[in-house]
Design a protein around this motif. Structure first.
Motif, short mmCIF file in Angstrom:
data_model
loop_
_atom_site.label_atom_id
_atom_site.label_comp_id
_atom_site.label_asym_id
_atom_site.label_seq_id
_atom_site.Cartn_x
_atom_site.Cartn_y
_atom_site.Cartn_z
N MET A 35 -6.17 -26.81 -13.91
CA MET A 35 -6.43 -25.24 -14.01
C MET A 35 -5.56 -24.49 -13.37
O MET A 35 -4.78 -24.76 -12.29
N TYR A 36 -5.28 -23.21 -14.13
CA TYR A 36 -4.53 -22.20 -13.57
C TYR A 36 -5.08 -20.99 -13.06
O TYR A 36 -6.02 -20.72 -13.51
N THR A 37 -4.63 -20.32 -12.00
CA THR A 37 -5.35 -19.24 -11.34
C THR A 37 -4.51 -18.01 -11.51
O THR A 37 -3.47 -17.95 -11.10
N TYR A 38 -5.30 -17.08 -11.88
CA TYR A 38 -4.60 -15.66 -12.05
C TYR A 38 -5.38 -14.76 -11.47
O TYR A 38 -6.70 -14.57 -11.63
N ARG A 39 -4.73 -13.84 -10.61
CA ARG A 39 -5.46 -12.70 -9.66
C ARG A 39 -5.35 -11.42 -10.30
O ARG A 39 -4.21 -10.89 -10.90
N GLY A 40 -6.45 -10.77 -10.57
CA GLY A 40 -6.43 -9.45 -11.16
C GLY A 40 -7.51 -8.33 -10.86
O GLY A 40 -8.52 -8.88 -9.80
N ASN A 41 -7.28 -7.32 -11.18
CA ASN A 41 -8.26 -6.15 -10.70
C ASN A 41 -9.11 -5.63 -11.88
O ASN A 41 -8.38 -5.37 -13.06
N ILE A 42 -10.34 -5.49 -11.94
CA ILE A 42 -10.95 -5.25 -13.03
C ILE A 42 -11.76 -3.75 -12.54
O ILE A 42 -12.13 -3.55 -11.53
N HIS A 43 -11.89 -2.89 -13.72
CA HIS A 43 -12.40 -1.60 -13.58
C HIS A 43 -11.52 -0.61 -12.90
O HIS A 43 -11.96 -0.42 -11.61
N VAL A 44 -10.69 -0.11 -13.73
CA VAL A 44 -9.60 0.72 -13.04
C VAL A 44 -9.65 1.87 -14.09
O VAL A 44 -9.73 1.66 -15.29
N HIS A 45 -9.29 3.22 -13.50
CA HIS A 45 -9.08 4.31 -14.34
C HIS A 45 -7.95 4.89 -14.27
O HIS A 45 -7.41 4.79 -13.05
N SER A 46 -7.41 5.47 -15.29
CA SER A 46 -6.10 6.04 -15.38
C SER A 46 -6.06 7.48 -15.88
O SER A 46 -7.11 8.17 -15.97
N LYS A 47 -4.88 8.16 -15.96
CA LYS A 47 -4.86 9.66 -16.38
C LYS A 47 -5.51 9.73 -17.88
O LYS A 47 -5.63 10.85 -18.24
N LEU A 48 -5.70 8.71 -18.39
CA LEU A 48 -6.26 8.72 -19.80
C LEU A 48 -7.80 9.12 -19.74
O LEU A 48 -8.36 9.48 -20.79
N SER A 49 -8.29 9.03 -18.59
CA SER A 49 -9.62 9.67 -18.46
C SER A 49 -9.65 10.32 -17.09
O SER A 49 -8.96 11.76 -17.05
N ASP A 50 -10.25 9.81 -16.11
CA ASP A 50 -10.25 10.88 -14.62
C ASP A 50 -9.57 10.07 -13.53
O ASP A 50 -9.95 10.33 -12.42
N GLY A 51 -8.65 8.98 -13.82
CA GLY A 51 -7.76 8.76 -12.93
C GLY A 51 -6.61 9.80 -12.53
O GLY A 51 -6.49 10.57 -13.31
N THR A 52 -5.76 9.38 -11.63
CA THR A 52 -4.74 9.95 -11.26
C THR A 52 -3.25 9.43 -11.57
O THR A 52 -2.23 10.34 -11.19
N ARG A 53 -3.21 8.56 -11.92
CA ARG A 53 -1.85 7.69 -12.33
C ARG A 53 -1.79 7.47 -13.94
O ARG A 53 -3.01 6.89 -14.40
N SER A 54 -0.54 7.22 -14.18
CA SER A 54 -0.53 6.82 -15.75
C SER A 54 -0.40 5.27 -15.89
O SER A 54 -0.78 4.62 -14.68
N VAL A 55 -0.67 4.89 -16.95
CA VAL A 55 -0.96 3.19 -17.34
C VAL A 55 0.28 2.55 -16.55
O VAL A 55 0.24 1.31 -16.01
N GLU A 56 1.52 3.05 -16.93
CA GLU A 56 2.70 2.49 -16.52
C GLU A 56 2.73 2.48 -14.84
O GLU A 56 3.23 1.48 -14.26
N ASP A 57 2.48 3.53 -14.33
CA ASP A 57 2.27 3.61 -12.48
C ASP A 57 1.49 2.53 -12.18
O ASP A 57 1.94 1.78 -11.13
N ILE A 58 0.25 2.20 -12.87
CA ILE A 58 -0.83 1.61 -12.16
C ILE A 58 -0.36 -0.01 -12.38
O ILE A 58 -0.43 -0.68 -11.59
N ALA A 59 0.40 -0.23 -13.61
CA ALA A 59 0.94 -1.52 -13.68
C ALA A 59 2.04 -1.73 -12.79
O ALA A 59 2.09 -2.97 -12.24
N GLN A 60 2.72 -0.76 -12.24
CA GLN A 60 4.04 -0.92 -11.41
C GLN A 60 3.30 -1.21 -9.86
O GLN A 60 3.55 -2.16 -9.30
N ILE A 61 2.25 -0.51 -9.62
CA ILE A 61 1.72 -0.50 -8.05
C ILE A 61 0.93 -1.94 -8.17
O ILE A 61 1.10 -2.69 -7.19
N ALA A 62 0.29 -2.59 -9.13
CA ALA A 62 -0.49 -3.73 -9.25
C ALA A 62 0.59 -5.08 -9.17
O ALA A 62 0.36 -5.79 -8.40
N LYS A 63 1.72 -4.66 -9.86
CA LYS A 63 2.84 -5.88 -9.81
C LYS A 63 3.45 -5.82 -8.49
O LYS A 63 3.25 -7.19 -7.76
N LYS A 64 3.43 -4.76 -7.47
CA LYS A 64 3.84 -4.86 -5.97
C LYS A 64 2.93 -5.44 -5.34
O LYS A 64 2.97 -6.25 -4.43
#
Length: 338
Positions: A1-30
């Motif tokens: 089996m392979y294991t992948y770590r992720g975060n579910i239920h996140v909001h971006s500037k597309l609704s009422d979050g404060t970061r762009s999709v691209e920014d969120i991806a960068q923060i998640a990668k780090k």
């Protein structure tokens, strides 16, 4: 089996979050994540699903407004809200072969935050949903806040203090529903990260390093993003996952299976009851913590160890919780012994 770590239920500037999709991806990668599921409110920007510097970004939607919030993943067309009859929304997600998750079902709210607003799930006559969000970081933070002074103190000095483990009411619902059919549980961060001046409140970085889901797959993630999305969502649908509060320790390396001395059956599996079954639990990096083996929602074994092997003498639904004293750590989905 392979294991992948992720975060579910996140909001971006597309609704009422404060970061762009691209920014969120960068923060998640780090933060060392492999995938993130963005579920903006009644937003359908599916074209943004893709790999961002090696991180898989899955675009879903959080449907409905006043109540009965429903996370939809793997859909391809817009779905209209229906707060009063959530079964219609569930059916539409199912018709699109998507995955539907009941969000923060027992949210209570706080009179000192957002004017006491809460968005619970009240109609439990519904059917056909795939999962239940039994732990929502921002909902719990809000629910536990008693006054503005306490909120400010926690934000500055101890942002994780209000986080005490999965919602007991939601876990009870999950255990009850599991008696009748397969359903999976997730932990959601529900990140919005509102800003006060230059400060982000409960930032993406803080929550990506706090509450995550581990998905177990039968194969490596494909390089094609849509194929990789299918692999992640299929594993979620099967209940091949666990979730963890990772402020103290990462949870990668956790293992829970049931064995008959010949074959092993991992998280999410169905198997027939037979003699000589045993549950095997292994904690990451041989760390010692309180291991609880649950059958049908009730504790049948407890030990402070780095590993455990327990005879399975009855049919039932088995899952594991791991705590460090009063601090929550790891929570598995079910193994079904029929």
């Amino acid at each position: 089996m392979y294991t992948y770590r992720g975060n579910i239920h996140v909001h971006s500037k597309l609704s009422d979050g404060t970061r762009s999709v691209e920014d969120i991806a960068q923060i998640a990668k780090k933060a060392g994540l492999d995938f993130v599921c963005i579920t903006d409110h009644n937003c359908f920007a599916f074209e943004k699903t893709g790999y961002y510097d090696g991180l898989l970004l899955i675009m879903g939607s959080e449907l409905n407004k006043k109540k009965h919030h429903y996370l939809a993943l793997g859909i391809s067309n817009e779905i209209k809200t229906n707060c009063d009859n959530p079964q219609v929304v569930i059916n539409e997600v199912k018709a699109q072969e998507g995955i539907g998750i009941i969000a923060h079902p027992c949210e209570k709210g706080s009179n000192v935050m957002f004017n006491g607003a809460s968005f619970p799930w009240t109609n439990w006559d519904v059917y056909g949903y795939d999962g239940i969000e039994v732990w929502n970081f921002c909902s719990q933070w809000k629910d536990q806040t008693k006054n503005k002074r306490e909120a400010l103190k926690n934000l500055i000095f101890s942002p994780y203090k209000p986080i005490t483990g999965p919602c007991k009411e939601s876990m009870a619902i999950f255990d009850k529903v599991s008696q009748n059919r397969k359903v999976f549980a997730i932990a959601g961060t529900d990140i919005h990260s509102p800003q006060i001046g230059p400060w982000e409140i409960l930032s993406y970085k803080q929550l990506f390093n706090a509450l995550n889901n581990y998905v177990l797959t039968d194969k490596r993630l494909p390089k094609d993003a849509l194929e990789a999305e299918t692999v992640i969502l299929d594993s979620l649908r099967k209940g091949q996952s666990y979730f963890a509060f990772e402020v103290k320790h990462l949870a990668k390396g956790f293992n829970f299976w049931i064995s008959d001395n010949k074959d092993t059956f991992g998280i999410g599996s169905d198997l027939c009851f037979k003699k000589n079954l045993k549950a095997v639990i292994r904690l990451p990096r041989n760390l010692i913590a309180e291991i609880y083996l649950k059958k049908d929602g009730k504790t049948i074994y407890k030990a402070k160890e780095s590993k455990a092997e327990v005879k399975v003498n009855e049919r039932g639904i088995y899952r594991v919780e791991v705590w460090e004293g009063s601090s929550p750590w790891i929570f598995s989905n079910n193994i079904y012994v029929n």
